[in-house]
Design a protein around this motif. Sequence first.
Motif, PDB file in Angstrom:
ATOM      1  N   UNK A  76       0.843  -1.179   0.000  1.00  0.00           N
ATOM      2  CA  UNK A  76       0.000   0.000   0.000  1.00  0.00           C
ATOM      3  C   UNK A  76       0.890   1.243   0.000  1.00  0.00           C
ATOM      4  N   UNK A  77       0.426   2.293  -0.640  1.00  0.00           N
ATOM      5  CA  UNK A  77       1.188   3.533  -0.756  1.00  0.00           C
ATOM      6  C   UNK A  77       0.573   4.577   0.170  1.00  0.00           C
ATOM      7  N   UNK A  78       1.428   5.238   0.959  1.00  0.00           N
ATOM      8  CA  UNK A  78       1.003   6.282   1.888  1.00  0.00           C
ATOM      9  C   UNK A  78       1.674   7.595   1.503  1.00  0.00           C
ATOM     10  N   UNK A  79       0.938   8.699   1.642  1.00  0.00           N
ATOM     11  CA  UNK A  79       1.468  10.031   1.326  1.00  0.00           C
ATOM     12  C   UNK A  79       1.439  10.896   2.585  1.00  0.00           C
ATOM     13  N   UNK A  80       2.087  12.062   2.505  1.00  0.00           N
ATOM     14  CA  UNK A  80       2.128  12.987   3.638  1.00  0.00           C
ATOM     15  C   UNK A  80       0.793  13.701   3.798  1.00  0.00           C
ATOM     16  N   UNK A  81       0.449  13.996   5.044  1.00  0.00           N
ATOM     17  CA  UNK A  81      -0.797  14.704   5.303  1.00  0.00           C
ATOM     18  C   UNK A  81      -0.607  16.205   5.086  1.00  0.00           C
ATOM     19  N   UNK A  82      -1.680  16.871   4.737  1.00  0.00           N
ATOM     20  CA  UNK A  82      -1.649  18.321   4.497  1.00  0.00           C
ATOM     21  C   UNK A  82      -1.335  19.082   5.773  1.00  0.00           C
ATOM     22  N   UNK A  83      -1.853  18.620   6.909  1.00  0.00           N
ATOM     23  CA  UNK A  83      -1.594  19.325   8.172  1.00  0.00           C
ATOM     24  C   UNK A  83      -0.132  19.212   8.576  1.00  0.00           C
ATOM     25  N   UNK A  84       0.496  18.064   8.319  1.00  0.00           N
ATOM     26  CA  UNK A  84       1.915  17.908   8.619  1.00  0.00           C
ATOM     27  C   UNK A  84       2.749  18.863   7.775  1.00  0.00           C
ATOM     28  N   UNK A  97       4.815  -6.832   1.538  1.00  0.00           N
ATOM     29  CA  UNK A  97       5.026  -7.911   2.509  1.00  0.00           C
ATOM     30  C   UNK A  97       6.502  -8.178   2.776  1.00  0.00           C
ATOM     31  N   UNK A  98       7.405  -7.745   1.886  1.00  0.00           N
ATOM     32  CA  UNK A  98       8.820  -8.024   2.092  1.00  0.00           C
ATOM     33  C   UNK A  98       9.700  -6.792   2.256  1.00  0.00           C
ATOM     34  N   UNK A  99       9.211  -5.578   1.913  1.00  0.00           N
ATOM     35  CA  UNK A  99      10.050  -4.386   2.060  1.00  0.00           C
ATOM     36  C   UNK A  99       9.219  -3.140   2.312  1.00  0.00           C
ATOM     37  N   UNK A 100       9.909  -2.141   2.860  1.00  0.00           N
ATOM     38  CA  UNK A 100       9.335  -0.821   3.117  1.00  0.00           C
ATOM     39  C   UNK A 100      10.170   0.164   2.323  1.00  0.00           C
ATOM     40  N   UNK A 101       9.539   0.905   1.409  1.00  0.00           N
ATOM     41  CA  UNK A 101      10.249   1.848   0.548  1.00  0.00           C
ATOM     42  C   UNK A 101       9.805   3.270   0.862  1.00  0.00           C
ATOM     43  N   UNK A 102      10.788   4.159   1.007  1.00  0.00           N
ATOM     44  CA  UNK A 102      10.522   5.572   1.245  1.00  0.00           C
ATOM     45  C   UNK A 102      11.148   6.341   0.092  1.00  0.00           C
ATOM     46  N   UNK A 103      10.341   7.149  -0.599  1.00  0.00           N
ATOM     47  CA  UNK A 103      10.813   7.894  -1.755  1.00  0.00           C
ATOM     48  C   UNK A 103      10.504   9.366  -1.570  1.00  0.00           C
ATOM     49  N   UNK A 104      11.487  10.226  -1.915  1.00  0.00           N
ATOM     50  CA  UNK A 104      11.248  11.674  -1.855  1.00  0.00           C
ATOM     51  C   UNK A 104      11.440  12.355  -3.205  1.00  0.00           C
ATOM     52  N   UNK A 105      11.389  11.615  -4.261  1.00  0.00           N
ATOM     53  CA  UNK A 105      11.548  12.186  -5.589  1.00  0.00           C
ATOM     54  C   UNK A 105      12.951  12.012  -6.136  1.00  0.00           C
ATOM     55  N   UNK A 112       5.471   6.664   0.993  1.00  0.00           N
ATOM     56  CA  UNK A 112       5.924   5.447   1.667  1.00  0.00           C
ATOM     57  C   UNK A 112       5.139   4.289   1.082  1.00  0.00           C
ATOM     58  N   UNK A 113       5.849   3.245   0.681  1.00  0.00           N
ATOM     59  CA  UNK A 113       5.190   2.067   0.129  1.00  0.00           C
ATOM     60  C   UNK A 113       5.576   0.859   0.976  1.00  0.00           C
ATOM     61  N   UNK A 114       4.570   0.141   1.443  1.00  0.00           N
ATOM     62  CA  UNK A 114       4.789  -1.028   2.288  1.00  0.00           C
ATOM     63  C   UNK A 114       4.256  -2.250   1.572  1.00  0.00           C
TER      64      UNK A 114
END
Length: 152
Positions: free
Chosen positions: A1-9, A76-84, A72-74
Motif C-alpha cells: 500500500x502507498x502512503x502520502x504525507x498529510x496536508x496538516x503535517x 510484505x517483504x520491504x518498506x520503501x521511502x521515496x522523496x523524488x 511510503x510504500x509497504x
Amino acid sequence: MVYVLSKSFLRKTKAKIIIVSGLLFSLGFLSLYTLFNDFDAKAIIGLLFLWMGYKKSQELKYWKERHDKIYLQVTSDKISITDGLENRQLMVNEVSKVVLQPIHGKVKSIILHSSTGELTKIQGIDSMHNLTEQFKGLFDESTIKIARMFHR
C-alpha cells in the motif's frame, strides 16, 4: 500500500521553518544594528545568524518542490521511502524493533530499528492508523513496542 504525507503535517512543517528562519533573521539584523557603530568580533555573530536564517529558509524550497513526491510504500517483504530524488528501502526481515509513539491515543510517529543499527522515523503520514495496522500484521507482537514516554 502507498502512503502520502498529510496536508496538516506539511502546513505545520512549513510554519515551523518560517518561524525559525524569521527569528534567526531578526536576531541577525538586531545584532548587526546594535553593533554597527563599533564593529568588532561580536558583529560576526549577527552575520552568522543571518547565514543560519538563510539556510533554514532554503528548506521551504525543498518542501515546495518535493512534497507531492514523498511517499511510503509497504509490501510484505520491504518498506520503501521515496522523496523524488532518493529511494530508500528497508527489508521487513531486517527490522528488529518497531516503536509506536502515540499521543492522546493516536499514533503520531513510528520508529523502525533495523538489525544494522539504523533508525527510520516515519511521521506525518495521512493515514497513520492504517499504516499502524499494516505494521501489526507484518511484524510479530514481540517486535512491536509502544513508547508511552520519551518520544524522539
